[in-house]
Design a protein around this motif. Structure first.
Motif, PDB file in Angstrom:
ATOM      1  N   ASP A 142       0.856  -1.175   0.000  1.00  0.00           N
ATOM      2  CA  ASP A 142       0.000   0.000   0.000  1.00  0.00           C
ATOM      3  C   ASP A 142       0.904   1.242   0.000  1.00  0.00           C
ATOM      4  O   ASP A 142       1.637   1.468   0.966  1.00  0.00           O
ATOM      5  CB  ASP A 142      -0.887  -0.027   1.247  1.00  0.00           C
ATOM      6  N   SER A 187      -0.278  -3.999   4.192  1.00  0.00           N
ATOM      7  CA  SER A 187      -0.912  -4.465   2.954  1.00  0.00           C
ATOM      8  C   SER A 187      -2.161  -5.291   3.257  1.00  0.00           C
ATOM      9  O   SER A 187      -3.197  -5.136   2.606  1.00  0.00           O
ATOM     10  CB  SER A 187       0.080  -5.289   2.134  1.00  0.00           C
ATOM     11  N   PHE A 214      -8.477  -1.537  -4.565  1.00  0.00           N
ATOM     12  CA  PHE A 214      -7.362  -1.695  -3.635  1.00  0.00           C
ATOM     13  C   PHE A 214      -6.229  -0.739  -4.010  1.00  0.00           C
ATOM     14  O   PHE A 214      -6.036  -0.430  -5.190  1.00  0.00           O
ATOM     15  CB  PHE A 214      -6.859  -3.137  -3.661  1.00  0.00           C
ATOM     16  N   GLY A 223     -10.523  -2.951   1.798  1.00  0.00           N
ATOM     17  CA  GLY A 223     -11.116  -2.867   0.465  1.00  0.00           C
ATOM     18  C   GLY A 223     -11.974  -4.051   0.076  1.00  0.00           C
ATOM     19  O   GLY A 223     -12.811  -3.950  -0.825  1.00  0.00           O
ATOM     20  N   ALA A 274      -4.929  -3.018   4.261  1.00  0.00           N
ATOM     21  CA  ALA A 274      -5.524  -2.340   3.107  1.00  0.00           C
ATOM     22  C   ALA A 274      -6.467  -3.283   2.353  1.00  0.00           C
ATOM     23  O   ALA A 274      -7.552  -2.882   1.913  1.00  0.00           O
ATOM     24  CB  ALA A 274      -4.429  -1.835   2.174  1.00  0.00           C
ATOM     25  N   ILE A 275      -6.058  -4.538   2.211  1.00  0.00           N
ATOM     26  CA  ILE A 275      -6.912  -5.513   1.524  1.00  0.00           C
ATOM     27  C   ILE A 275      -8.169  -5.789   2.336  1.00  0.00           C
ATOM     28  O   ILE A 275      -9.277  -5.875   1.789  1.00  0.00           O
ATOM     29  CB  ILE A 275      -6.125  -6.811   1.250  1.00  0.00           C
ATOM     30  N   GLN A 322      -2.977  -1.248  -3.854  1.00  0.00           N
ATOM     31  CA  GLN A 322      -1.756  -1.872  -4.377  1.00  0.00           C
ATOM     32  C   GLN A 322      -1.686  -1.769  -5.892  1.00  0.00           C
ATOM     33  O   GLN A 322      -2.625  -2.150  -6.599  1.00  0.00           O
ATOM     34  CB  GLN A 322      -1.691  -3.348  -3.963  1.00  0.00           C
ATOM     35  N   GLY A 374      -2.389 -10.516  -2.320  1.00  0.00           N
ATOM     36  CA  GLY A 374      -2.832  -9.945  -3.589  1.00  0.00           C
ATOM     37  C   GLY A 374      -3.220 -11.009  -4.599  1.00  0.00           C
ATOM     38  O   GLY A 374      -4.206 -10.860  -5.324  1.00  0.00           O
TER      39      GLY A 374
END
Length: 723
Positions: A37, A509, A293, A516, A512-513, A295, A583
């Motif tokens: 992120d 990360s 997202f 989202g 963030a996932i 990323q 991811g």
């Protein structure tokens, strides 16, 4: 398409071929980053430290080993290595630090039995954070690092990125060389003719070329990760072949009823073509969910996937109908013996086995539904204990030089490996943090459970940096919990504390996932429910489709966790067990959900078509299976071949995707679509086709469902109500 067939053929062929020729340059523009992120605390920590102290992390690491049992402290050896490092061009290298320039014990590996044999050189390139420039700079210096008579290992971010890039390109070439001939052979067996079999492969090849051109265009505006090309190739070839299979199959079906080629083309596009467009739209929306997202990796594979699917659908709805118009009844040219015999059979006769299967399932729906649902849920249980990491050198095969160097670095140079937490203390108003407060904070960090070896690592301007050894493996829950505890410590007065490092980066990360993911689910599920209602005119059928896809998805991830994380059968796949890359899991979720819905659309479209003509619930289900069972099974087998070729990729990430696609397609096209769906529809009864009056009228006005009742006058194409 029929009237302008030659214009369409020439235009589509030229656009895709020229696009592919131009798009071949995309490989030089692909990036390796984007897995984190960019707004996270971990990334902010790196940027803050770099702004105050200059770039701290080297891009290339070289481990030099003294020859013939000698010592790295030999002055002649040190002079020889330093002279070699000084020859590196300043246009590509901004900084070199080695054990022989600054005899820091941390840059020396000690062995009790043999003495000091290995030393370290860390090279920072001039490219900054631009991964493309970094890789180009590395290519210019990689052959200048060897020292005569000295064994060396080369690793670090740039060499690892270059190795991943090379392996990804090799995987792509190998997969296509393996998949295309096998796919063509299977299509010959499925269609029973060389001409008909060649059409989906031609469409697939042109779709890949078009996707490369579009991706090359996108690199002018956004960063595109190297795996975007692999995903585009996988989906472009796979979906184009699937769409081609449905279109060519429907065209031959229409010809078999005695219609002229012109009418057969029109009916093919208006029925199967409409469903292709609808299915592609759903899959594009599923992939668009990845744009939610932060990323860059997920965004770029979303671009690649959407481009591939959209172009596959576009080519299938333009060039393929034009080809069918040109060929007409010659589509069955060069037919094999069994095709000539099958041509005498009606569609109903060819689908008799699937009809019998559907009727048999619907006689005992609970006997099929309960064990299948229980089995899918059981397969999904390992995913409940899944742990997540990031892309590291371990995605490369064991023995790859970049991976071997990273393993040596982590083992023999623990104090300079990147496993430690990087703590940045930034003073307020441009003032450096108070030294006494910093020392007190070092003590507080040392009290965090499992944290050891906390020490200053740099100071400049308003910043002081610390390193701290975290407990357990860098991607373990202990390490992540330690990062959380450090972040929760009270910072020194007038000082901002930022915690970075691999563990912190992975933690951010994942956060963030997690943030989202609900929005992605809302977009994908919401779009699926709305579009499938508009297509089928039922409230419950779209809900059933989402639940079926979720079951298939959970079972797939459960098996993948059991293999790739827990290590069962990992030796057979030649992969190193470890945490799943979050991811890639999200990418797989979008793709598998979209493909699952894709097959649902083809199956349900024929069921709804039969129901709209007055068929009973059981008869509609049996008819849908009879009309699509062979085609869906064939499409799944073909897509398994295309995606399964990536199961033998060198890069673990693509191997994960390849194995996952094989599992998902095998489960979905057989157990779920052919057994569970008929059983559930039988249990639902007529309620499966129900919709409130106002919604039904809305659906009839929109009329995007596939209809078999297409008259010569387009104005008479009013959709039939579904009762």
């Amino acid at each position: 398409m029929h009237r302008r067939r030659w214009v369409v053929l020439v235009a589509a062929a030229l656009l895709t071929i020229l696009g592919g020729a131009w798009g071949s340059g995309v490989f030089d523009k692909l990036t390796q980053g984007g897995y984190e992120d960019p707004t996270s605390q971990a990334i902010t920590a790196v940027k803050t430290a770099d702004a105050a102290l200059g770039r701290q992390n080297g891009d290339v690491v070289v481990i030099y080993e003294a020859p013939n049992g000698g010592s790295i402290d030999d002055p002649a050896l040190g002079q020889k290595i330093n002279d070699k490092l000084k020859e590196l061009p300043s246009s590509e290298v901004s900084r070199v630090v080695s054990y022989w320039m600054i005899p820091d014990p941390a840059m020396r590996a000690a062995f009790a039995d043999t003495g000091h044999k290995r030393g370290l050189a860390v090279i920072t390139l001039t490219a900054g954070d631009d991964s493309n420039k970094m890789l180009r700079a590395y290519e210019k210096i990689k052959d200048k690092l060897a020292v005569d008579g000295v064994t060396s290992q080369i690793g670090g971010f740039a060499p690892t990125g270059a190795a991943i890039n090379t392996s990804s390109q090799n995987d792509l070439i190998t997969a296509e060389l393996v998949a295309v001939p096998i796919t063509l052979l299977l299509l010959v067996l499925i269609f029973g003719g060389l001409v008909a079999a060649a059409l989906p492969v031609l469409v697939g090849g042109l779709s890949i070329l078009g996707s490369l051109g579009l991706l090359n265009l996108l690199t002018s505006f956004v960063e595109v990760n190297t795996f975007a090309v692999n995903v585009a190739s996988l989906l472009g070839l796979g979906m184009a072949i699937d769409y081609g299979l449905f279109m060519v199959g429907r065209f031959r079906e229409e010809l078999a009823t005695g219609r002229e080629p012109k009418d057969a083309v029109r009916r093919t596009v208006a029925t199967a073509g409409r469903t292709v467009a609808f299915s592609a739209t759903l899959l594009v929306i599923a992939l668009a969910g990845l744009l939610l997202f932060p990323q860059g990796f997920l965004k770029s594979v979303s671009y690649g996937g959407m481009a591939a699917v959209a172009i596959a659908a576009l080519v299938s709805l333009t060039l393929l109908p034009a080809l069918l118009a040109v060929l007409g009844r010659k589509v069955d040219a060069l037919a094999l013996p069994w095709r000539k015999r099958a041509a005498t059979k009606s569609v109903e006769e060819e689908g008799r086995g699937w009809r019998k299967l559907g009727l048999a399932v619907m006689k005992r729906p609970l006997l099929f539904a309960v064990p299948i649902i229980a089995g899918l849920l059981l397969l999904g249980t390992p995913f409940l204990s899944a742990s997540f990491g990031e892309v590291t050198e371990k995605v490369l095969p064991a023995g790859n030089p970049a991976r071997v160097t990273a393993e040596t670095l982590n083992r023999d140079f623990p104090s300079v490996s990147k496993d430690a937490a990087q703590i940045v203390l930034q003073g307020k108003d441009g003032k450096a943090p108070d030294q006494a407060a910093v020392q007190k904070f070092v003590g507080e960090v040392g009290k965090v459970s499992g944290v050891t070896n906390v020490q200053p690592s740099g100071a400049g301007k308003d910043v002081v940096t610390l390193t701290a050894k975290l407990p357990g493996d860098v991607l373990s829950d202990q390490a992540k919990n330690a990062v959380k505890e450090i972040r929760n410590l009270t910072p020194p007065t007038d000082t901002k504390v930022l915690v970075g490092g691999i563990s912190a980066r992975v933690l951010d990360s994942l956060n963030a996932i997690t943030a989202g993911l609900p929005w992605m689910v809302l977009v994908i599920v919401g779009a699926t429910l709305v579009l499938m209602f508009l297509a089928f005119g039922s409230v419950l059928l779209p809900i059933k489709a989402v639940v079926m896809s979720a079951l298939s998805l959970s079972a797939t991830f459960g098996v993948l966790t059991w293999v790739f994380q827990d290590g069962h059968g990992a030796d057979l796949l030649n992969v190193t067990p470890g945490p799943l890359e979050a991811g890639i899991v999200v990418l797989m979720a979008a793709v598998v959900f979209g493909l699952s819905t894709d097959y649902e659309v083809f199956l349900m479209s024929r069921m709804v078509e039969a129901k709209s003509k007055g068929a009973s619930n059981e008869e509609a289900v049996a008819t849908g299976l009879a009309r699509t069972g062979r085609v869906i099974s064939s499409a799944a087998v073909l897509l398994i071949v295309v995606t399964g070729a990536f199961a033998f990729a060198e890069v673990t990430m693509m191997r994960f995707v390849g194995v996952g696609m094989i599992l998902a397609l095998a489960l979905d096209a057989t157990v779920v679509r052919m057994l569970l769906v008929p059983a559930v529809l039988k249990l639902m009864g007529n309620a499966a086709w129900w919709a409130p009056g106002p919604l039904r009228r809305l659906q009839q006005r929109v009329g995007i469902q596939e209809s078999d009742d297409i008259e010569e006058n387009p104005k008479s194409q009013a959709p039939q109500p579904v009762r």
